[in-house]
Scaffold this active site. Structure first.
Site, PDB file in Angstrom:
ATOM      1  N   GLY A   1     -72.136 -11.948  18.632  1.00  0.00           N
ATOM      2  CA  GLY A   1     -71.181 -11.250  19.489  1.00  0.00           C
ATOM      3  C   GLY A   1     -70.824 -11.974  20.772  1.00  0.00           C
TER       4      GLY A   1
ATOM      5  N   ARG B   1     -66.077  -0.835  -1.499  1.00  0.00           N
ATOM      6  CA  ARG B   1     -65.439  -1.401  -0.313  1.00  0.00           C
ATOM      7  C   ARG B   1     -64.473  -0.408   0.318  1.00  0.00           C
ATOM      8  NH1 ARG B   1     -62.665  -7.215  -0.585  1.00  0.00           N
ATOM      9  NH2 ARG B   1     -60.895  -6.118  -1.504  1.00  0.00           N
TER      10      ARG B   1
ATOM     11  N   ARG C   1     -67.178  -9.789   6.516  1.00  0.00           N
ATOM     12  CA  ARG C   1     -66.786  -9.115   5.274  1.00  0.00           C
ATOM     13  C   ARG C   1     -65.293  -9.317   5.074  1.00  0.00           C
ATOM     14  NH1 ARG C   1     -70.965  -8.241   2.297  1.00  0.00           N
ATOM     15  NH2 ARG C   1     -69.775  -6.785   1.043  1.00  0.00           N
TER      16      ARG C   1
ATOM     17  N   LEU D   1     -61.796  -7.986   4.187  1.00  0.00           N
ATOM     18  CA  LEU D   1     -61.183  -6.657   4.241  1.00  0.00           C
ATOM     19  C   LEU D   1     -60.109  -6.538   3.170  1.00  0.00           C
ATOM     20  CD1 LEU D   1     -61.001  -6.469   8.112  1.00  0.00           C
ATOM     21  CD2 LEU D   1     -62.370  -4.955   6.644  1.00  0.00           C
TER      22      LEU D   1
ATOM     23  N   HIS E   1     -60.993 -17.957  14.449  1.00  0.00           N
ATOM     24  CA  HIS E   1     -61.536 -18.864  13.426  1.00  0.00           C
ATOM     25  C   HIS E   1     -61.830 -20.231  14.066  1.00  0.00           C
ATOM     26  CE1 HIS E   1     -62.184 -20.487   9.423  1.00  0.00           C
ATOM     27  NE2 HIS E   1     -61.539 -21.563   9.845  1.00  0.00           N
TER      28      HIS E   1
ATOM     29  N   ASP F   1     -53.702 -11.598   7.386  1.00  0.00           N
ATOM     30  CA  ASP F   1     -52.940 -11.115   6.235  1.00  0.00           C
ATOM     31  C   ASP F   1     -53.907 -10.983   5.062  1.00  0.00           C
ATOM     32  OD1 ASP F   1     -53.348 -13.635   5.262  1.00  0.00           O
ATOM     33  OD2 ASP F   1     -51.258 -14.273   5.392  1.00  0.00           O
TER      34      ASP F   1
END
Ligand code: GRF
Length: 216
Positions: free
Chosen positions: A12, A65, A91, A93, A109, A141
C-alpha cells in the site's frame, strides 16, 4: 470533496502517497474507502492508521468472481466513490465490473505501457535491455494493462540495476504520478476521446516526469 476508492492487495505504498497528498491538500480528493482482498495486508493497516474505512473482502470467501466483485461494488457505492484506483490490486476484474466504472477506473503499472504489461514488468524491462522504463497511470479496460494512458513518468535503467533497485526507483515516481493523475480527475480535467485521454492541463512536451507538487 471528490471521493476515491482504493483497491489494493499489498504493502500500500501508493495508497500512502494518496493519503499523504490528500492530507497535505495538494490532492483535492479524499480516500473514502480502502478495499483489500488479502487479510492483514499493509494497505489495510495504512488505511486504518489514517482513519479511512478499511475493508477486507477476500476473494476466497466468495463462491464466484461475480459474487466477490458484487461485494466490492456494494462497498464502493455505500461510500459514494466517484473514482476507483487499483493500487497494487492483484485480481483480474471482470468485464461487467470494468464496464460499470468506464472512464472512472485507474490502475498504476510499473512500466511505460504498452511495453511490459502483466506481471514481472521490472524483469521484462531488464531482460529486454532497454535504457528507460517508468510507470503508467491508465484507465482500465477489459484487457490486461491495455487501457487508455492518462499519465506516464520515465525512469532510467542503470547498468547496476537489479529488479529490487529498479522497483524502488520506479515506486518513487509512482508516488508522484498517481496523486497527480488522481488530482486531474478530481478537478475534472480529464476527457476520454475514444481510446485516447485528453488532459486539459499544460504538460510541456518533452517532459519525462510529472510537474512537481507545487503545480499539482
Ligand atoms: C506498484 O508498484 C504498482 O505499479 C503495481 O503494484 C505495486 C503496488 O505497490 N501495480 P504498493 O502496494 O502500492 O506499494
Amino acid at each position: 470533496m471528490f471521493k476515491v476508492g482504493v483497491l489494493a492487495s499489498g504493502t500500500g505504498s501508493n495508497l500512502a502517497a494518496l493519503l499523504e497528498a490528500s492530507a497535505s491538500g495538494s490532492l483535492p480528493a479524499r480516500v473514502a474507502v480502502v478495499i483489500c482482498n488479502v487479510p492483514g495486508a499493509g494497505a489495510l493497516q495504512k488505511a486504518e492508521a489514517a482513519g479511512v474505512p478499511a475493508i477486507c473482502i477476500c476473494h476466497r470467501d466468495y463462491p464466484s468472481r461475480e459474487a466477490f466483485e458484487a461485494a466490492i461494488q456494494e462497498q464502493l457505492e455505500r461510500h459514494g466513490v466517484e473514482l476507483v484506483v487499483l493500487a497494487g490490486f492483484m485480481r483480474i476484474l471482470g468485464a461487467a465490473f470494468v464496464r460499470s466504472w468506464h472512464g472512472r477506473l485507474l490502475n498504476v503499472h510499473p512500466s511505460l505501457l504498452p511495453a511490459f504489461p502483466g506481471v514481472a514488468s521490472h524483469k521484462q524491462a531488464l531482460d529486454a535491455g532497454v535504457r528507460i522504463t517508468g510507470c503508467t497511470v491508465h484507465l482500465v479496460d477489459e484487457g490486461t494493462d491495455t487501457g487508455p494512458v492518462v499519465a506516464q513518468s520515465a525512469v532510467p535503467i542503470l547498468p547496476t540495476d537489479t529488479e529490487a533497485t529498479l522497483h524502488a526507483r520506479i515506486q518513487v515516481e509512482e508516488h508522484r504520478l498517481l496523486p497527480w493523475a488522481v488530482g486531474l480527475f478530481a478537478r475534472g480535467l480529464v476527457r476520454l476521446e475514444g481510446r485516447k485521454v485528453h488532459l486539459d492541463v499544460p504538460f510541456p512536451s518533452g517532459r519525462l516526469t510529472v510537474p512537481g507538487p507545487e503545480s499539482r
